[in-house]
Design an enzyme around this catalytic site. Sequence first.
Site, PDB file in Angstrom:
ATOM      1  N   TYR A   1      -5.883  52.173  -9.038  1.00  0.00           N
ATOM      2  CA  TYR A   1      -4.958  52.194 -10.169  1.00  0.00           C
ATOM      3  C   TYR A   1      -4.287  53.561 -10.224  1.00  0.00           C
ATOM      4  CZ  TYR A   1      -6.873  47.962 -12.371  1.00  0.00           C
ATOM      5  OH  TYR A   1      -7.242  46.675 -12.662  1.00  0.00           O
TER       6      TYR A   1
ATOM      7  N   ASP B   1      -3.269  44.223 -18.784  1.00  0.00           N
ATOM      8  CA  ASP B   1      -2.861  44.081 -20.185  1.00  0.00           C
ATOM      9  C   ASP B   1      -1.342  44.002 -20.357  1.00  0.00           C
ATOM     10  OD1 ASP B   1      -5.116  44.002 -21.830  1.00  0.00           O
ATOM     11  OD2 ASP B   1      -5.494  46.141 -21.481  1.00  0.00           O
TER      12      ASP B   1
END
Lengths: 264, 264
Positions: free
Chosen positions: A117, A59
């Site tokens: 992540y 994003d």
Amino acid sequence: MEQGKKQRRQIKLTVAYDGTNYCGFQVQPNGVSIGATLQSAVEKIAGHPVSLLAVSRTDAGVHATGQVATFFLEGNIPVEKIPQALHGILPKDIVVWQAEEVPPDFHCRYDAVGKHYRYTLRNSKICMPFDRLFVWHFVPPLDVIRMKKALPSLVGTRNFKAFTAAHSGRSDFVRRLDAITVEKRGDDIIFDFLGRGFLYKMVRSITGFLVDVGRGHLAPETAERAIATGDRSLLGLTAPPQGLNLVKIYYDEKDFLDKLKTMG
Amino acid sequence: MEQGKKQRRQIKLTVAYDGTNYCGFQVQPNGVSIGATLQSAVEKIAGHPVSLLAVSRTDAGVHATGQVATFFLEGNIPVEKIPQALHGILPKDIVVWQAEEVPPDFHCRYDAVGKHYRYTLRNSKICMPFDRLFVWHFVPPLDVIRMKKALPSLVGTRNFKAFTAAHSGRSDFVRRLDAITVEKRGDDIIFDFLGRGFLYKMVRSITGFLVDVGRGHLAPETAERAIATGDRSLLGLTAPPQGLNLVKIYYDEKDFLDKLKTMG
């Protein structure tokens, strides 16, 4: 390698970027995307149009150390020269730090066995300006031990419907999350996520939930209820993008399992 | 503290900033300065105009961890509330992390006994995007041992005319540089400078010179000749601003000497 195909090689790029100034990886109607910037640089050195495929659609504001993207290259550029050639064209906030030739049937998404992540939160009154684009600055003190109590409900093959953005339009919300760790390091709280696949905004939703647990707004047991019901309204915060980094995509099962072991 | 003056206190701020988006500390005809941004935020919380005095006029793109600025404050704001109050007004790339009341006759420039600047160079093929605004990315390999040979000529009370920008308009170029260290840490080369006072662009000129020595373009002995003659044309590179950080201003002689000892 088939002899006749020598001139059309699939190239795998490993890419780091500071996502601050981009609308995300994916091409968007408004704003400059990392994907479009990278594709245009690749086309310049290739001398022909390419179709760039990346693993993760990060994003706006999200960073990567180990995003992976592939494309097919015609011509004779030696693969080891690609990072330096792209370095001369790309803006300094996108760095291709590795290029390898991979078999034509390699698929950067389907062949990935896992992803790592990391989310970084600065839990202190002051956030030094040098770090502001790479951490979530959160002032109220957080209880890491309380957060850890919520983790067992979130690890394993679960229905993460409550932990994805409402408008994601998917119908299959079951994912396998292999490990989550939460660790305090000085003023930072580091959240590491190792999994096979992630839903849209899943890492940021889980992190936001854990922060709500850590500040006492939600009970650790809410995780179990949110997994069971898929009800996002049980949750509160979603962590902002700048603390998130796509660290690594794993293609080797043994590497992935070795990494899992280090996360105990 | 004189009783009648209780309502007019001198405040000393310690300020960190990412200088990337500013034209430097000093107010300039073009561009936004750190000083003007800080002064305007201080005036908002003070409710009256202030005259902000800072120690170091850092250049465009130069960073600080420990810049010091002072002003006189009327009214009753508790000094310990000032950092949080400013935090709500300032952009996130300027952070006041300490505020103290100091005697009215304290002078942030004249009372400083020493300054510590640090220059960071990334000596590798690749510079990760997260670090690009805080290091000089320099690809050719540098010989740190060769650089160290130039240091003795640069330490002590010297005429640094050759190591300042040509247009600085000063006539007194003698400064006391108490210590310089050059250290390799992984892919980084860290240059630390401890001194009583610095000329305009002196740290960047010395760093640029040392890099020319480290890559073999200049002899270590050039330092001695440049000091003796004041001839800047003997030198080559000036290090770019983004690697430079004003780490700390010292006001206590003992603290300064203790720091000097650690630099051995």
